[in-house]
Write a protein that holds these residues in place. Structure first.
Motif, PDB file in Angstrom:
ATOM      1  N   ARG A 288     -69.222 -98.308 -91.628  1.00 57.73           N
ATOM      2  CA  ARG A 288     -67.878 -98.307 -92.202  1.00 57.73           C
ATOM      3  C   ARG A 288     -66.824 -97.940 -91.157  1.00 57.73           C
ATOM      4  O   ARG A 288     -67.118 -97.319 -90.132  1.00 57.73           O
ATOM      5  CB  ARG A 288     -67.810 -97.320 -93.369  1.00 57.73           C
ATOM      6  CG  ARG A 288     -67.911 -95.859 -92.985  1.00 57.73           C
ATOM      7  CD  ARG A 288     -67.897 -94.986 -94.245  1.00 57.73           C
ATOM      8  NE  ARG A 288     -67.925 -93.569 -93.914  1.00 57.73           N
ATOM      9  CZ  ARG A 288     -66.847 -92.845 -93.636  1.00 57.73           C
ATOM     10  NH1 ARG A 288     -65.659 -93.431 -93.649  1.00 57.73           N
ATOM     11  NH2 ARG A 288     -66.935 -91.561 -93.350  1.00 57.73           N
TER      12      ARG A 288
ATOM     13  N   VAL B 113     -63.901 -95.921 -89.526  1.00 54.56           N
ATOM     14  CA  VAL B 113     -63.463 -94.528 -89.481  1.00 54.56           C
ATOM     15  C   VAL B 113     -62.186 -94.457 -88.658  1.00 54.56           C
ATOM     16  O   VAL B 113     -62.129 -94.942 -87.530  1.00 54.56           O
ATOM     17  CB  VAL B 113     -64.545 -93.621 -88.853  1.00 54.56           C
ATOM     18  CG1 VAL B 113     -63.989 -92.235 -88.579  1.00 54.56           C
ATOM     19  CG2 VAL B 113     -65.751 -93.510 -89.774  1.00 54.56           C
TER      20      VAL B 113
ATOM     21  N   GLN C  94     -63.744 -86.967 -87.590  1.00 52.40           N
ATOM     22  CA  GLN C  94     -64.558 -87.852 -88.423  1.00 52.40           C
ATOM     23  C   GLN C  94     -65.528 -88.667 -87.580  1.00 52.40           C
ATOM     24  O   GLN C  94     -66.689 -88.858 -87.950  1.00 52.40           O
ATOM     25  CB  GLN C  94     -63.659 -88.800 -89.221  1.00 52.40           C
ATOM     26  CG  GLN C  94     -62.897 -88.151 -90.350  1.00 52.40           C
ATOM     27  CD  GLN C  94     -62.232 -89.194 -91.218  1.00 52.40           C
ATOM     28  OE1 GLN C  94     -62.886 -90.024 -91.844  1.00 52.40           O
ATOM     29  NE2 GLN C  94     -60.903 -89.172 -91.239  1.00 52.40           N
TER      30      GLN C  94
ATOM     31  N   GLU D 110     -68.404 -86.445 -86.419  1.00 53.22           N
ATOM     32  CA  GLU D 110     -69.274 -86.067 -87.539  1.00 53.22           C
ATOM     33  C   GLU D 110     -70.160 -87.226 -87.969  1.00 53.22           C
ATOM     34  O   GLU D 110     -71.334 -87.032 -88.301  1.00 53.22           O
ATOM     35  CB  GLU D 110     -68.434 -85.558 -88.717  1.00 53.22           C
ATOM     36  CG  GLU D 110     -67.873 -84.167 -88.507  1.00 53.22           C
ATOM     37  CD  GLU D 110     -68.949 -83.151 -88.145  1.00 53.22           C
ATOM     38  OE1 GLU D 110     -69.990 -83.108 -88.834  1.00 53.22           O
ATOM     39  OE2 GLU D 110     -68.769 -82.411 -87.160  1.00 53.22           O
ATOM     40  N   GLN D 111     -69.615 -88.434 -87.979  1.00 50.21           N
ATOM     41  CA  GLN D 111     -70.420 -89.597 -88.340  1.00 50.21           C
ATOM     42  C   GLN D 111     -71.494 -89.853 -87.284  1.00 50.21           C
ATOM     43  O   GLN D 111     -72.625 -90.202 -87.600  1.00 50.21           O
ATOM     44  CB  GLN D 111     -69.524 -90.828 -88.493  1.00 50.21           C
ATOM     45  CG  GLN D 111     -68.627 -90.796 -89.710  1.00 50.21           C
ATOM     46  CD  GLN D 111     -69.410 -90.811 -91.003  1.00 50.21           C
ATOM     47  OE1 GLN D 111     -70.362 -91.565 -91.163  1.00 50.21           O
ATOM     48  NE2 GLN D 111     -69.016 -89.966 -91.943  1.00 50.21           N
ATOM     49  N   THR D 112     -71.132 -89.662 -86.029  1.00 46.80           N
ATOM     50  CA  THR D 112     -72.102 -89.829 -84.952  1.00 46.80           C
ATOM     51  C   THR D 112     -73.195 -88.770 -85.045  1.00 46.80           C
ATOM     52  O   THR D 112     -74.370 -89.032 -84.774  1.00 46.80           O
ATOM     53  CB  THR D 112     -71.406 -89.746 -83.583  1.00 46.80           C
ATOM     54  OG1 THR D 112     -70.622 -90.927 -83.398  1.00 46.80           O
ATOM     55  CG2 THR D 112     -72.411 -89.649 -82.443  1.00 46.80           C
TER      56      THR D 112
ATOM     57  N   VAL E 144     -74.661 -92.429 -87.153  1.00 47.67           N
ATOM     58  CA  VAL E 144     -74.048 -93.647 -87.660  1.00 47.67           C
ATOM     59  C   VAL E 144     -73.207 -94.333 -86.579  1.00 47.67           C
ATOM     60  O   VAL E 144     -72.437 -93.679 -85.881  1.00 47.67           O
ATOM     61  CB  VAL E 144     -73.151 -93.330 -88.880  1.00 47.67           C
ATOM     62  CG1 VAL E 144     -72.486 -94.599 -89.399  1.00 47.67           C
ATOM     63  CG2 VAL E 144     -73.958 -92.659 -89.973  1.00 47.67           C
TER      64      VAL E 144
ATOM     65  N   VAL F 176     -70.266 -96.113 -86.469  1.00 45.61           N
ATOM     66  CA  VAL F 176     -69.089 -96.471 -87.251  1.00 45.61           C
ATOM     67  C   VAL F 176     -68.209 -97.442 -86.470  1.00 45.61           C
ATOM     68  O   VAL F 176     -68.359 -97.607 -85.265  1.00 45.61           O
ATOM     69  CB  VAL F 176     -68.263 -95.221 -87.615  1.00 45.61           C
ATOM     70  CG1 VAL F 176     -69.058 -94.294 -88.507  1.00 45.61           C
ATOM     71  CG2 VAL F 176     -67.804 -94.492 -86.361  1.00 45.61           C
TER      72      VAL F 176
ATOM     73  N   GLY G 274     -75.920 -92.365 -82.725  1.00 45.57           N
ATOM     74  CA  GLY G 274     -74.725 -93.173 -82.881  1.00 45.57           C
ATOM     75  C   GLY G 274     -74.129 -93.518 -81.529  1.00 45.57           C
ATOM     76  O   GLY G 274     -74.828 -93.721 -80.547  1.00 45.57           O
TER      77      GLY G 274
END
Length: 229
Positions: A25, A27, A51, A54-56, A60, A62, A108
């Motif tokens: 998604r 970010v 963000q 945090e996703q990494t 992820v 992103v 990520g």
């Protein structure tokens, strides 16, 4: 003026050979350009990596969406592009180093290709990955780049030479994209930029923009680029 779609096409067509991962998604990756004085070329950057990092941390890949906020846009775009890219690469390297020493193995974007280039200096690999992130983040929301390295990757040169050539190739593409990226004008940053007198044009200010985050206000007078997350 070059259209964003033309920029994305030029970037994609220039860099063939290794596929990037499937991206998740979108970010938001906000960046704030803070002016130190009335000199239009005197500014620094505040990056909001929270963000994205945090996703990494969750492993992820992103799709970073870069948004640049400033109080004025009458600065030299070529100089802006180089300084932006270099500052981003430094902050990316800091984030990557901190994640490397955390309890969880970096994944990520921050862990991408790490296993392939274990013998290379971390700063080189971070510069390469930071350029790649910026290429994706400046692709104007159209097709994500499907390839990232020049044909010389397969020429039999050392991995270090290949990586250095890849960094150099991607840097020029990043600069082209950053020179033409939209600069969104924020009223609070405008007031800060002209706090010592004089006023620029207000016509392009986005009056419906959200107020500046507290951490940005806290660091308006720092004078040095950084990621506050």
């Amino acid at each position: 003026m070059i259209k964003p779609s033309d920029i994305a096409s030029r970037i994609k067509n220039a860099l063939p050979d290794i596929s990037i991962p499937t991206l998740g998604r979108e970010v938001k990756l906000p960046v704030y350009v803070i002016h130190n004085s009335l000199d239009s070329e005197d500014y620094f950057f505040i990056f909001d990596f929270e963000q994205f990092v945090e996703q990494t941390r969750a492993g992820v890949f992103v799709r970073p969406a870069l948004t640049v906020w400033s109080g004025r846009s009458d600065f030299r775009r070529s100089l802006f592009a180089r300084q932006f890219r270099e500052s981003f690469a430094r902050e990316f390297d800091i984030a990557r180093a901190q994640l490397a020493h955390s309890d969880k193995k970096p994944r990520g974007w921050f862990g991408f290709l790490s296993g392939t280039f274990l013998e290379l200096r971390g700063a080189n690999l971070s510069a390469f990955l930071a350029n790649l992130v910026l290429l994706v983040a400046t692709s104007a929301g159209t097709k994500v780049l499907s390839h990232i390295l020049p044909k010389s990757w397969l020429s039999g040169k050392s991995d270090t030479s290949k990586l250095e050539e890849s960094i150099e190739a991607t840097q020029s593409k990043v600069d082209v994209a950053l020179e033409n990226i939209q600069i969104r004008l924020h009223e609070e940053l405008y007031n800060h930029a002209y706090r010592d007198g004089g006023r620029g044009k207000r016509a392009q200010l986005e009056y419906d923009a959200w107020p500046l985050p507290g951490y940005v206000r806290q660091h308006l007078n720092d004078g040095a680029s950084g990621a506050w997350w």
